[in-house]
Design a protein around this motif. Structure first.
Motif, mmCIF file in Angstrom:
data_model
loop_
_atom_site.group_PDB
_atom_site.id
_atom_site.type_symbol
_atom_site.label_atom_id
_atom_site.label_comp_id
_atom_site.label_asym_id
_atom_site.label_seq_id
_atom_site.Cartn_x
_atom_site.Cartn_y
_atom_site.Cartn_z
ATOM 1 N N LEU A 95 0.831 -1.217 0.000
ATOM 2 C CA LEU A 95 0.000 0.000 0.000
ATOM 3 C C LEU A 95 0.861 1.261 0.000
ATOM 4 C CD1 LEU A 95 -2.779 1.321 0.181
ATOM 5 C CD2 LEU A 95 -2.644 1.120 2.682
ATOM 6 N N ILE A 96 1.897 1.266 0.849
ATOM 7 C CA ILE A 96 2.794 2.431 0.900
ATOM 8 C C ILE A 96 3.482 2.632 -0.454
ATOM 9 C CG2 ILE A 96 4.880 3.360 1.951
ATOM 10 C CD1 ILE A 96 4.068 1.965 4.556
ATOM 11 N N ALA A 97 3.903 1.544 -1.078
ATOM 12 C CA ALA A 97 4.590 1.639 -2.374
ATOM 13 C C ALA A 97 3.659 2.170 -3.458
ATOM 14 C CB ALA A 97 5.131 0.259 -2.765
ATOM 15 N N ILE A 98 2.389 1.746 -3.432
ATOM 16 C CA ILE A 98 1.414 2.231 -4.434
ATOM 17 C C ILE A 98 1.178 3.726 -4.260
ATOM 18 C CG2 ILE A 98 -0.992 2.108 -5.168
ATOM 19 C CD1 ILE A 98 -0.893 -0.899 -4.513
ATOM 20 N N ILE A 99 0.988 4.146 -2.997
ATOM 21 C CA ILE A 99 0.773 5.578 -2.731
ATOM 22 C C ILE A 99 1.990 6.393 -3.170
ATOM 23 C CG2 ILE A 99 0.468 7.288 -0.897
ATOM 24 C CD1 ILE A 99 -1.170 5.166 0.612
ATOM 25 N N THR A 100 3.170 5.850 -2.865
ATOM 26 C CA THR A 100 4.412 6.533 -3.273
ATOM 27 C C THR A 100 4.488 6.678 -4.776
ATOM 28 O OG1 THR A 100 5.520 5.568 -1.356
ATOM 29 C CG2 THR A 100 6.922 6.497 -3.082
ATOM 30 N N CYS A 101 4.043 5.666 -5.503
ATOM 31 C CA CYS A 101 4.071 5.702 -6.960
ATOM 32 C C CYS A 101 3.133 6.791 -7.496
ATOM 33 C CB CYS A 101 3.691 4.339 -7.531
ATOM 34 S SG CYS A 101 3.908 4.233 -9.313
ATOM 35 N N PHE A 102 1.948 6.929 -6.893
ATOM 36 C CA PHE A 102 1.027 8.016 -7.280
ATOM 37 C C PHE A 102 1.678 9.378 -7.054
ATOM 38 C CE2 PHE A 102 -2.569 5.004 -7.266
ATOM 39 C CZ PHE A 102 -3.286 5.490 -8.356
ATOM 40 N N PHE A 103 2.331 9.514 -5.900
ATOM 41 C CA PHE A 103 3.045 10.772 -5.607
ATOM 42 C C PHE A 103 4.107 11.047 -6.672
ATOM 43 C CE2 PHE A 103 2.185 10.689 -0.758
ATOM 44 C CZ PHE A 103 1.020 11.409 -0.957
ATOM 45 N N ALA A 104 4.849 9.997 -7.047
ATOM 46 C CA ALA A 104 5.937 10.172 -8.009
ATOM 47 C C ALA A 104 5.407 10.674 -9.352
ATOM 48 C CB ALA A 104 6.687 8.850 -8.198
ATOM 49 N N VAL A 105 4.287 10.082 -9.820
ATOM 50 C CA VAL A 105 3.705 10.529 -11.096
ATOM 51 C C VAL A 105 3.245 11.984 -10.994
ATOM 52 C CG1 VAL A 105 1.805 10.184 -12.714
ATOM 53 C CG2 VAL A 105 3.025 8.207 -11.793
ATOM 54 N N HIS A 106 2.560 12.313 -9.897
ATOM 55 C CA HIS A 106 2.044 13.672 -9.726
ATOM 56 C C HIS A 106 3.185 14.694 -9.636
ATOM 57 C CE1 HIS A 106 -0.614 16.885 -8.544
ATOM 58 N NE2 HIS A 106 0.110 17.091 -7.452
ATOM 59 N N PHE A 107 4.204 14.365 -8.853
ATOM 60 C CA PHE A 107 5.329 15.294 -8.697
ATOM 61 C C PHE A 107 6.062 15.488 -10.017
ATOM 62 C CE2 PHE A 107 5.752 14.028 -3.951
ATOM 63 C CZ PHE A 107 4.688 14.848 -3.648
ATOM 64 N N SER A 108 6.234 14.407 -10.746
ATOM 65 C CA SER A 108 6.955 14.502 -12.020
ATOM 66 C C SER A 108 6.183 15.367 -13.012
ATOM 67 C CB SER A 108 7.168 13.096 -12.597
ATOM 68 O OG SER A 108 7.963 13.158 -13.755
ATOM 69 N N ARG A 109 4.838 15.252 -13.005
ATOM 70 C CA ARG A 109 4.002 16.095 -13.870
ATOM 71 C C ARG A 109 4.124 17.571 -13.495
ATOM 72 N NH1 ARG A 109 1.450 14.614 -18.540
ATOM 73 N NH2 ARG A 109 -0.090 16.201 -18.053
ATOM 74 N N GLN A 110 4.153 17.839 -12.189
ATOM 75 C CA GLN A 110 4.274 19.218 -11.727
ATOM 76 C C GLN A 110 5.587 19.845 -12.201
ATOM 77 O OE1 GLN A 110 0.968 19.717 -10.823
ATOM 78 N NE2 GLN A 110 1.858 21.100 -9.310
ATOM 79 N N ILE A 111 6.657 19.072 -12.107
ATOM 80 C CA ILE A 111 7.960 19.569 -12.575
ATOM 81 C C ILE A 111 7.914 19.830 -14.071
ATOM 82 C CG2 ILE A 111 10.395 18.957 -12.886
ATOM 83 C CD1 ILE A 111 10.154 17.345 -10.267
ATOM 84 N N LYS A 112 7.272 18.935 -14.812
ATOM 85 C CA LYS A 112 7.169 19.070 -16.265
ATOM 86 C C LYS A 112 6.413 20.336 -16.653
ATOM 87 C CE LYS A 112 7.574 17.422 -20.506
ATOM 88 N NZ LYS A 112 8.868 17.155 -21.144
#
Length: 790
Positions: A21-38
C-alpha cells in the motif's frame, strides 16, 4: 549456524500488504510530482522537496519491513540503518524525477540511468540490512544476483512508466492506465526488500531445507510476476500513446487549414494534405514522388531548404505557380523531421499570403499615392525632391493651383469635383515629359518636379496651354485656368520644405495679378507674402473691432426719376494704407474664412444706419446687402438676419439680399427654402451678376426671387451685348421679375436701357458709392434727381 535465531522467522501477510500500500501511494506521488515539474516547477528546491517526500515514503516502507521481521537489533543500529536507507532513497528519487522529464532517451543513456536507480534501491535495502542484522547474514551469491536482475528490471519498467505518464498530453490523475500502472509498480517496489532479505538470510536452523527452498521462492515468484506485469504496462501505455500521437499527427497534417507537405532528405515529396488541391489545383497523389524543385524555382529558397536539413527551422516567403499558371505568394514554415537524433526529411507548412501581399502592396501604394488621381502624393513628392537635394541634382519645382476649381466644386458638389480632379491628373500626366514627377499635394493643388535638362518655363507654358482647352464631362465643358509658381534648386532654397513654400509663394503672386500665368520665385515675394499676412491680421482686428465702413450707392428709376434704393458696399480705411479697394480685402476675407464675420459687421452697420434714419423721421428706400456663398450656406444665416432686423426695429421690406447664380445652381431645394423664409418676412431677393455664371431659365421659374441684376460687363460693352441685355429684360418681364442694370456710366447706355424698357439702373452715371452721412443728406433732400450728387 544461527543458533540464536528466534523460532518464528516468517513475514506475515499484514506487513506485506502494508508495504504494498505504501509503495502504491508513493508511486502516485511520483507521477504527480513529475508532472508538476514538467509543467513549469522545474527548480532545484521543488525537485528537492518532491524527492524528500518520495524518499520518506520509501524509507517508511523499509522501516515497516524491518519492524515486522522477528530478528533482534539494537536501537542505535536502527537509527544508522534508517539514515543510510533515507539517503539512498532520496538519491534514487531525485534521479528518477530528473530523468522522467525526457520523452526520448538514447538506449545507452536509458540503461545507465536504470542501473543508477537500481543501485540506489539495492543500497537502500541491502546495506541497511547488512549493518542491522550482520550476525544473521549468510550471503547467497546466486540469489543475490537474481535479486539484482529483478531490481534492474523493476528500474527499467519504472522509468519507462514514469516517463510516459509524465509526458502524456491528455493526463488524468485517476485514469485506469495510471491506476493499473501505479498498483503494478507498487507491488514490484514492495517485493524488492523481501527478495533482498531472502538472498541475505538462511533458514537452516528453523526449518528443513525443503521448506527453506519453498520460502525463498515466494518473494522471488512475487517480484518476478510483478515485474512481468509491470514490463507490459509501459508497452501497453506506449502503444496507446503512440496511437494517440499518430492520430494527433494525422489531424495536424491532414486537417490543417494550410497546405502541409513532407519531403525526404533527398527532396522527394512523400506526403501532402488535401489543402494542396485548394491552393495549387493538384490532387495529393499527383504530387507524391515529385522533387520539391518542381515547385521551388527560386535558388534562394532551395538554399533555405538545404539549410533546414542541416540547421534550424526556416520561415521563407516565395512564389508558387498553381495548375492554372497563376503565381501565388506563399509563406512556408520548414520544420526538420528528426528521428533518433537524425534528420530524415522536412515538413513544410504553406500559407497562402497572396491577398495579404496584394493588401500590403495596395497600402504601400496608397501611402505614397493619391487614391483619387493615382498620382504620387505629398509624402512621395517630398521624399523625391529631398533625395535629389541630397544628391545635389539641379531641378525646378512647379506649384500649380487651379483658379476656378473651388467655384465648380461648390456649385456642382464634391463628387463632380473629384471627376474634375481625375481629368486634371490625366491632363498633367499627358503634357509632361517622362522624367518629370507630378504629384497631387492637396485639394486642387499639384506639383511637378522638372529635371534640369528641361526648361521649366516651357513646361509651365505647355501646362497653361493644355488647360486653356476645356474639360469635357457628361457633355458639359469647363475651362480651368492655372496659376503656377516656380522655385529652383539650389538657387532659391536648400530644403524640400523651402522649395515647396517658395513655389507656393510664387503661385499666389500669380493669383494677385489675375491668374492663368506663371511666375518664377524671387526674394521680393517673401515680403509681399508677409504683407498679405499682416493685412489678414489687420482685417481680422477690423472685423472684431467693427471698424469697417459702409458706403451706399443709390439705385435710380428711369421713369420716375427718383432714387428707389441703394446697395450697401463695405469700405476699409486702413490706419496705415488708407482706403483699400474691396478687391484687395474681399478675396482675402474669402480665402481666410473671415467673410462671414465681415458681412455680419456690414449687416449690423446697415441696420444701425437704417434705424437712425428712421428714428430721425427719414424714409430710407430698400437697401440691398451682398451675401457671399459661404455666408448664405451657414445654418444660422436666415435666423440671424431675421433676429437682427428685430433687434434694430426694422422690417424685412427695408432690405434686399443679393445672391449669386452659383448659390442657386448648387442646391435649388435648400436655397429655395431659405429664400422663401426671407421673403415671408418681406425681404426681397435679387440675383447679382446675372448672365455671367450658369444662367438658366429653368431654375428661375421655381425660385423665390424678385429681381435680376444685369452684370456691368454686359453694360460696358452694350453694343456687343444688346441681344443678351434685351433677352434678360424680356425674360424678366415674362417671369414677373424686376430687372436692374448695374455699372451704368454713360448717357448712351441710359438711352439704350430706356429703349429696351429697363426701368432700374445703378452706376457712376448717377452716383458713386457715398458715405452714410452723404446718403443721409440725400434722404433729407427728398431723393430727387437734383439731390443725387455725381
Amino acid at each position: 549456524m544461527l543458533d540464536n535465531v528466534p523460532s518464528f522467522y516468517v513475514f506475515n501477510i499484514f506487513s506485506v500488504a502494508l508495504t504494498v500500500l505504501i509503495a502504491i501511494i508513493t508511486c502516485f506521488f511520483a507521477v504527480h510530482f513529475s508532472r508538476q515539474i514538467k509543467q513549469g516547477e522545474n527548480s532545484i528546491v521543488k525537485k528537492g522537496s518532491y524527492s524528500f517526500i518520495l524518499a520518506f515514503c520509501f524509507w517508511l516502507k523499509n522501516i515497516v519491513i524491518v519492524l515486522t521481521v522477528n530478528l533482534p537489533f539494537q536501537m542505535v543500529d536502527l537509527i544508522i540503518y534508517a539514515t543510510l536507507s533515507f539517503i539512498f532513497t532520496f538519491i534514487g528519487s531525485f534521479f528518477t524525477l530528473q530523468i522522467a522529464q525526457n520523452m526520448f532517451l538514447k538506449p545507452l543513456h536509458f540503461i545507465r540511468i536504470s542501473i543508477v536507480i537500481a543501485i540506489s534501491i539495492l543500497c537502500a535495502d541491502s546495506l541497511g540490512f547488512l549493518y542491522l542484522f550482520a550476525e544473521f547474514i549468510e550471503f547467497k551469491a546466486i540469489l543475490f544476483i537474481m535479486a539484482n536482475v529483478l531490481i534492474l528490471g523493476t528500474a527499467f519498467s519504472l522509468i519507462r512508466f514514469l516517463t510516459q505518464m509524465t509526458n502524456e498530453e491528455g493526463y488524468n490523475m485517476f485514469s485506469g492506465w495510471q491506476l493499473f500502472g501505479c498498483v503494478t509498480v507498487g507491488f514490484s517496489l514492495a517485493g524488492i526488500p523481501y527478495v533482498v532479505l531472502v538472498s541475505l538470510f538462511t533458514f537452516d536452523s528453523i526449518m528443513p531445507a525443503s521448506t527453506e527452498q519453498l520460502l525463498f521462492l515466494v518473494p522471488f515468484i512475487f517480484l518476478l510476476n510483478a515485474n512481468l506485469v509491470l514490463g507490459l504496462v509501459p508497452d501497453l501505455i506506449g502503444q496507446k500513446l503512440a496511437v494517440k500521437n499518430v492520430q494527433s499527427y494525422l489531424s495536424l497534417f491532414h486537417h490543417n487549414p494550410d497546405t502541409v507537405f513532407s519531403v525526404s532528405s533527398e527532396g522527394i515529396i512523400t506526403d501532402v494534405n488535401k489543402e494542396v488541391t485548394r491552393l495549387l489545383g493538384y490532387k495529393p497523389q499527383q504530387l507524391i514522388g515529385l522533387h520539391i524543385n518542381h515547385f521551388l524555382r527560386d535558388e534562394n529558397q532551395l538554399v533555405n531548404m538545404n539549410e533546414a536539413l542541416t540547421g534550424a527551422s526556416k520561415l521563407v516567403e516565395t512564389k508558387l505557380t498553381n495548375k492554372k499558371g497563376e503565381t501565388l505568394d506563399v509563406k512556408i514554415t520548414i520544420v526538420r523531421i528528426v528521428i533518433d537524433g537524425k534528420i530524415t526529411g522536412l515538413y513544410g507548412i504553406v500559407k497562402d499570403i497572396t491577398e495579404q501581399k496584394r493588401a500590403e502592396k495596395k497600402n504601400h501604394f496608397l501611402a505614397y499615392h493619391d487614391e483619387l488621381t493615382q498620382l504620387p502624393n505629398r509624402r512621395y513628392f517630398e521624399q523625391t525632391i529631398a533625395q535629389l537635394i541630397v544628391e545635389s541634382q539641379t531641378f525646378s519645382l512647379l506649384y500649380i493651383d487651379f483658379d476656378r476649381f473651388k467655384r465648380i466644386n461648390d456649385t456642382f458638389g464634391h463628387l463632380f469635383g473629384d471627376r474634375i480632379l481625375e481629368k486634371i491628373g490625366e491632363k498633367l500626366t499627358a503634357v509632361l515629359q517622362e522624367d518629370c514627377v507630378v504629384a497631387r499635394l492637396a485639394g486642387d493643388e499639384f506639383a511637378v518636379m522638372v529635371p534640369s535638362h528641361f526648361d521649366s518655363k516651357e513646361i509651365a507654358e505647355n501646362i497653361l496651354a493644355e488647360f486653356n482647352l476645356p474639360i469635357k464631362i457628361d457633355g458639359s465643358e469647363f475651362t480651368l485656368t492655372a496659376s503656377i509658381g516656380i522655385s529652383e534648386f539650389p538657387k532659391d532654397a536648400k530644403t524640400a520644405e523651402e522649395m515647396l513654400k517658395y513655389a507656393d509663394i510664387a503661385m499666389y503672386a500669380v493669383k494677385e495679378y489675375g491668374s492663368n500665368h506663371y511666375k518664377i520665385f524671387d526674394k521680393s515675394m517673401i515680403q509681399q507674402t508677409k504683407n498679405k499676412m499682416y493685412l489678414e491680421n489687420d482685417l481680422r482686428k477690423a472685423i472684431e473691432q467693427e471698424s469697417l465702413t459702409v458706403y451706399f450707392q443709390p439705385k435710380y428709376n428711369l421713369r420716375t426719376k427718383e432714387v428707389i434704393g441703394s446697395e450697401a458696399l463695405v469700405r476699409w480705411d486702413h490706419p496705415k494704407h488708407g482706403f483699400l479697394s474691396p478687391l484687395e480685402f474681399i478675396s482675402l476675407a474669402e480665402e481666410t474664412n473671415l467673410i462671414v464675420g465681415l458681412e455680419r459687421v456690414v449687416m449690423k452697420k446697415v441696420f444701425q444706419s437704417l434705424q437712425a434714419w428712421k428714428t430721425s423721421g427719414l424714409k430710407p428706400p430698400r437697401t440691398s446687402i451682398n451675401v457671399s456663398f459661404i455666408h448664405f450656406y451657414q445654418e444660422d444665416f436666415v435666423p440671424y438676419l431675421i433676429d437682427k432686423l428685430a433687434d434694430f426695429g426694422l422690417k424685412g421690406s427695408d432690405i434686399e439680399v443679393e445672391i449669386t447664380e452659383r448659390m442657386i445652381v448648387k442646391g435649388q431645394a435648400d436655397v429655395n427654402k431659405k429664400l422663401k423664409a426671407l421673403r415671408e418676412v418681406g425681404v426681397e431677393i435679387s440675383v447679382d451678376d446675372f448672365g455671367t455664371g450658369y444662367s438658366s431659365l429653368s431654375y428661375l421659374v421655381n425660385l423665390s426671387v424678385d429681381r435680376l441684376k444685369i452684370d456691368k460687363s454686359f453694360i460696358s460693352n452694350f453694343n456687343d451685348n444688346k441681344e443678351i441685355i434685351s433677352t434678360i429684360i424680356s425674360m424678366s418681364k415674362n417671369l414677373n421679375l424686376s430687372v436692374i442694370a448695374e455699372g451704368v456710366e454713360t448717357e448712351e447706355q441710359i438711352r439704350l436701357l430706356e429703349d429696351l424698357q429697363c426701368v432700374e439702373v445703378q452706376g457712376f452715371y448717377y452716383s458713386r458709392p457715398i458715405a452714410g452721412e452723404d446718403f443721409q443728406l440725400l434722404l433729407e433732400r427728398g431723393l430727387t434727381p437734383s439731390a443725387v450728387q455725381r
